[in-house]
Motif scaffolding. Structure first.
Motif, PDB file in Angstrom:
ATOM      1  N   GLY A 254     -42.185 -14.267  24.803  1.00  0.00           N
ATOM      2  CA  GLY A 254     -42.435 -15.381  23.897  1.00  0.00           C
ATOM      3  C   GLY A 254     -43.453 -15.100  22.822  1.00  0.00           C
ATOM      4  O   GLY A 254     -43.844 -16.012  22.077  1.00  0.00           O
ATOM      5  N   GLY A 255     -43.912 -13.857  22.691  1.00  0.00           N
ATOM      6  CA  GLY A 255     -44.918 -13.516  21.686  1.00  0.00           C
ATOM      7  C   GLY A 255     -44.370 -13.603  20.272  1.00  0.00           C
ATOM      8  O   GLY A 255     -43.160 -13.474  20.036  1.00  0.00           O
ATOM      9  N   MET A 256     -45.293 -13.815  19.325  1.00  0.00           N
ATOM     10  CA  MET A 256     -44.868 -13.899  17.923  1.00  0.00           C
ATOM     11  C   MET A 256     -44.305 -12.579  17.423  1.00  0.00           C
ATOM     12  O   MET A 256     -43.566 -12.561  16.435  1.00  0.00           O
ATOM     13  CB  MET A 256     -46.037 -14.352  17.050  1.00  0.00           C
ATOM     14  N   ASN A 257     -44.675 -11.461  18.067  1.00  0.00           N
ATOM     15  CA  ASN A 257     -44.127 -10.162  17.686  1.00  0.00           C
ATOM     16  C   ASN A 257     -42.734  -9.944  18.265  1.00  0.00           C
ATOM     17  O   ASN A 257     -42.139  -8.886  18.068  1.00  0.00           O
ATOM     18  CB  ASN A 257     -45.061  -9.031  18.120  1.00  0.00           C
ATOM     19  N   GLN A 258     -42.202 -10.962  18.966  1.00  0.00           N
ATOM     20  CA  GLN A 258     -40.818 -10.948  19.438  1.00  0.00           C
ATOM     21  C   GLN A 258     -40.023 -12.115  18.846  1.00  0.00           C
ATOM     22  O   GLN A 258     -38.934 -12.427  19.325  1.00  0.00           O
ATOM     23  CB  GLN A 258     -40.771 -11.029  20.969  1.00  0.00           C
ATOM     24  N   ALA A 259     -40.582 -12.743  17.823  1.00  0.00           N
ATOM     25  CA  ALA A 259     -39.933 -13.898  17.203  1.00  0.00           C
ATOM     26  C   ALA A 259     -39.468 -13.528  15.804  1.00  0.00           C
ATOM     27  O   ALA A 259     -40.226 -12.937  15.024  1.00  0.00           O
ATOM     28  CB  ALA A 259     -40.895 -15.083  17.149  1.00  0.00           C
ATOM     29  N   TRP A 260     -38.225 -13.906  15.484  1.00  0.00           N
ATOM     30  CA  TRP A 260     -37.592 -13.466  14.241  1.00  0.00           C
ATOM     31  C   TRP A 260     -36.971 -14.643  13.518  1.00  0.00           C
ATOM     32  O   TRP A 260     -36.391 -15.531  14.121  1.00  0.00           O
ATOM     33  CB  TRP A 260     -36.493 -12.429  14.557  1.00  0.00           C
ATOM     34  N   TRP A 261     -37.092 -14.605  12.185  1.00  0.00           N
ATOM     35  CA  TRP A 261     -36.400 -15.571  11.335  1.00  0.00           C
ATOM     36  C   TRP A 261     -35.184 -14.874  10.743  1.00  0.00           C
ATOM     37  O   TRP A 261     -35.320 -13.886  10.018  1.00  0.00           O
ATOM     38  CB  TRP A 261     -37.342 -16.044  10.235  1.00  0.00           C
ATOM     39  N   PHE A 262     -34.009 -15.392  11.084  1.00  0.00           N
ATOM     40  CA  PHE A 262     -32.763 -14.870  10.523  1.00  0.00           C
ATOM     41  C   PHE A 262     -32.539 -15.567   9.181  1.00  0.00           C
ATOM     42  O   PHE A 262     -31.872 -16.597   9.097  1.00  0.00           O
ATOM     43  CB  PHE A 262     -31.598 -15.140  11.476  1.00  0.00           C
ATOM     44  N   LYS A 263     -33.098 -15.000   8.145  1.00  0.00           N
ATOM     45  CA  LYS A 263     -33.068 -15.627   6.822  1.00  0.00           C
ATOM     46  C   LYS A 263     -31.722 -15.351   6.148  1.00  0.00           C
ATOM     47  O   LYS A 263     -31.393 -14.207   5.819  1.00  0.00           O
ATOM     48  CB  LYS A 263     -34.211 -15.083   5.957  1.00  0.00           C
ATOM     49  N   ASP A 264     -30.928 -16.404   5.958  1.00  0.00           N
ATOM     50  CA  ASP A 264     -29.592 -16.277   5.352  1.00  0.00           C
ATOM     51  C   ASP A 264     -29.736 -15.956   3.871  1.00  0.00           C
ATOM     52  O   ASP A 264     -30.346 -16.709   3.110  1.00  0.00           O
ATOM     53  CB  ASP A 264     -28.836 -17.589   5.551  1.00  0.00           C
ATOM     54  N   LEU A 265     -29.186 -14.819   3.453  1.00  0.00           N
ATOM     55  CA  LEU A 265     -29.270 -14.396   2.064  1.00  0.00           C
ATOM     56  C   LEU A 265     -28.144 -14.950   1.200  1.00  0.00           C
ATOM     57  O   LEU A 265     -28.121 -14.715  -0.014  1.00  0.00           O
ATOM     58  CB  LEU A 265     -29.276 -12.867   1.980  1.00  0.00           C
ATOM     59  N   GLY A 266     -27.214 -15.661   1.833  1.00  0.00           N
ATOM     60  CA  GLY A 266     -26.134 -16.279   1.074  1.00  0.00           C
ATOM     61  C   GLY A 266     -25.032 -15.338   0.648  1.00  0.00           C
ATOM     62  O   GLY A 266     -24.161 -15.722  -0.135  1.00  0.00           O
ATOM     63  N   ASN A 267     -25.062 -14.102   1.152  1.00  0.00           N
ATOM     64  CA  ASN A 267     -24.040 -13.118   0.773  1.00  0.00           C
ATOM     65  C   ASN A 267     -23.363 -12.503   1.991  1.00  0.00           C
ATOM     66  O   ASN A 267     -22.779 -11.416   1.903  1.00  0.00           O
ATOM     67  CB  ASN A 267     -24.674 -12.014  -0.080  1.00  0.00           C
ATOM     68  N   GLY A 268     -23.443 -13.202   3.119  1.00  0.00           N
ATOM     69  CA  GLY A 268     -22.873 -12.680   4.359  1.00  0.00           C
ATOM     70  C   GLY A 268     -23.844 -11.848   5.160  1.00  0.00           C
ATOM     71  O   GLY A 268     -23.490 -11.337   6.219  1.00  0.00           O
ATOM     72  N   TYR A 269     -25.062 -11.704   4.671  1.00  0.00           N
ATOM     73  CA  TYR A 269     -26.080 -10.901   5.344  1.00  0.00           C
ATOM     74  C   TYR A 269     -27.332 -11.743   5.587  1.00  0.00           C
ATOM     75  O   TYR A 269     -27.547 -12.786   4.942  1.00  0.00           O
ATOM     76  CB  TYR A 269     -26.432  -9.653   4.529  1.00  0.00           C
ATOM     77  N   VAL A 270     -28.167 -11.264   6.499  1.00  0.00           N
ATOM     78  CA  VAL A 270     -29.443 -11.905   6.786  1.00  0.00           C
ATOM     79  C   VAL A 270     -30.552 -10.864   6.707  1.00  0.00           C
ATOM     80  O   VAL A 270     -30.305  -9.662   6.846  1.00  0.00           O
ATOM     81  CB  VAL A 270     -29.466 -12.564   8.196  1.00  0.00           C
ATOM     82  N   GLN A 271     -31.763 -11.344   6.457  1.00  0.00           N
ATOM     83  CA  GLN A 271     -32.969 -10.564   6.699  1.00  0.00           C
ATOM     84  C   GLN A 271     -33.593 -11.063   7.978  1.00  0.00           C
ATOM     85  O   GLN A 271     -33.533 -12.252   8.291  1.00  0.00           O
ATOM     86  CB  GLN A 271     -33.978 -10.748   5.558  1.00  0.00           C
TER      87      GLN A 271
END
Length: 476
Positions: A372-389
């Protein structure tokens, strides 16, 4: 032992003269620099405003703070200004070793500036030590006719004979000035009413939390309720911040309550800044991650700025965000990022992890037991082109194919987020709630090396296949 301290001072917007309040509105929403880093000014130089405070004059926010020598002794109180709380222009060193002989060998900590509408003076209070030990425990005062002019030294003293260390200022709606400081070897907090010209103390109106080792005070007022935010006294190392509330400065204060995590996300309170705009007023926590806590010096310190939230009029919360979005025109202060999710490998049940919670560029991702650490937490940021960061919550950095390589076995790292295809990932359904993460750069899959189930196994890219070491489950 840390001699670092809070930078909280009262923002006197409503009490400044009209000539100071006039200015051009700034309409842009600006994302702040990444938290837990050093900020830079318009020339690219590091901003040294440690333990500082902010005052708004016209359309500008002026930020004052400590700028130290390599041995941590006093060099300058430096002043910067900004309209958007991101783009900082260096103004001048408003107090220096040459200002007065008393400052030639000294420590000056936690400078705060307050405007006196009766005298027309800007008044700076600070904590002063002699530069060789930590036994003076004195308050000090300097004044200027202009907010970012040269400040004239007025001297140092112990208020009413009491020790004075970590210090802040607060100006109430009626113009009454208060100074709050750690006293009795940091065991207590004293609240003093200032004289009409703000140059000395008139009386002590509170002795708070006797014997509880509180320092780094920050006072502000919201919807008629006074808040006092403080830290414990643990040297340079961060600790649990606590706050209390009252209906008047001189009245009864509530019991202390925890806020944030057990280390204030690796920081210590410096200041709470009200950001007032057309949509209302929101509140910005400004903290220091002291360089001495990670083996360096004060000028290596980093900044942690976070939005404060208020579930009720007398309660306050603070969560971590790697960045903030601040609109100084509307007064909106919001965290950037989320929802935050874990990413667990199917074959091992272990989570994608940044080792040691590092915020450095180039650190290779591993798998590690999910915690549950913040270094194991990810934001799947939708780039709007079929990909995420994929942005790491603790560092604000993105999952990256190192060196733009297309080779099998190339390491997967964290790096400052950018627009490159080596930071863009396609999520492909692998069945049963699992996904493959395919690099746009190489067409290869995120892979746990050698299908290892061990903690610390490296994450790499590899030709996509059917192995469960290339299948991951997203989790809240």
């Amino acid at each position: 032992m840390r001699r670092a301290w809070l930078f909280v001072l009262a923002v006197l917007i409503g009490l400044l003269p009209q000539t100071l309040l006039m200015g051009t509105a700034h309409a842009a929403t600006v994302t702040t620099p990444t938290n837990g880093t050093q900020f830079t000014d318009t020339t690219g130089a590091v901003v040294h405003a440690h333990g500082g405070g902010v005052i708004k004059v016209g359309s500008y926010y002026y930020w004052f703070g400590e700028n130290r020598n390599e041995d941590n002794t006093f060099r300058y109180v430096s002043a910067y200004r900004s309209t958007d709380l991101k783009t900082w222009e260096f103004r001048r060193h408003v107090l220096t070793q040459a200002t007065d002989p008393e400052l030639a060998v000294a420590n000056i900590e936690r400078p705060k500036v307050i405007f006196n509408s009766t005298t027309g003076k800007f008044v700076m209070w600070m904590h002063k030590e002699n530069g060789s030990d930590y036994n003076e425990a004195r308050a000090a005062v300097a004044v200027s006719d202009t907010v970012d002019g040269d400040y004239t030294w007025q001297g140092s003293f112990r208020p009413l004979g009491y020790m004075s260390r970590d210090i802040t200022l607060f100006r109430d709606d009626d113009g009454t000035g208060y100074m709050i400081s750690a006293a009795n070897n940091n065991r207590d907090l004293h609240v003093y009413r200032l004289s009409a010209d703000y140059l000395t103390v008139e009386s002590r109106v509170q002795l708070l939390w006797a014997g509880q080792l509180r320092e780094a005070p920050a006072m502000f007022k919201r919807n008629g309720v006074y808040f006092l935010l403080t830290s414990g006294a643990t040297g340079w190392n961060p600790n649990q911040q606590k706050y209390a509330t009252a209906s008047s400065v001189t009245g009864t204060w509530s019991a202390l309550q925890n806020i944030g995590d057990s280390t204030a996300y690796g920081s210590q309170t410096a200041y709470v800044l009200p950001v007032q705009g057309t949509s209302g007023t929101e509140y910005l926590y400004m903290g220091d991650r002291w360089g001495n806590s990670f083996g360096q010096n004060v000028n290596a310190s980093k900044y942690v700025w976070l939005p404060l939230e208020f579930p009720t009029d007398t309660t306050m919360t603070m969560d971590w965000f790697p960045q903030l979005s601040i609109d100084t025109a509307t007064g909106k202060v919001d965290g950037v990022g989320g929802p935050w999710e874990s990413l667990a490998a199917r074959h091992s049940g272990k989570c994608a992890d940044i080792p040691s919670k590092s915020i450095d560029n180039g650190i290779q991702l591993t798998q590690y037991t999910c915690n549950g650490g913040m270094n194991q937490a990810w934001w799947f940021k939708d780039l709007g082109n079929g990909y995420v960061q994929l942005m790491a919550k603790h560092s604000g950095k993105c999952v990256d194919v190192a060196d733009n390589s297309t080779a099998n076995g190339n390491k997967i790292i964290q790096w400052t987020c950018g627009t490159g295809t080596n930071q863009q990932w396609q999520l492909q359904d692998a069945g049963d709630g699992y996904v493959r993460l395919v690099s746009r750069l190489s067409g290869k899959c995120l892979d746990v090396s050698s299908a290892s189930t061990a903690d610390g196994a490296k994450l790499i890219q590899w030709t996509c296949g059917t192995g469960t070491n290339q299948q991951f489950k997203r989790g809240a």
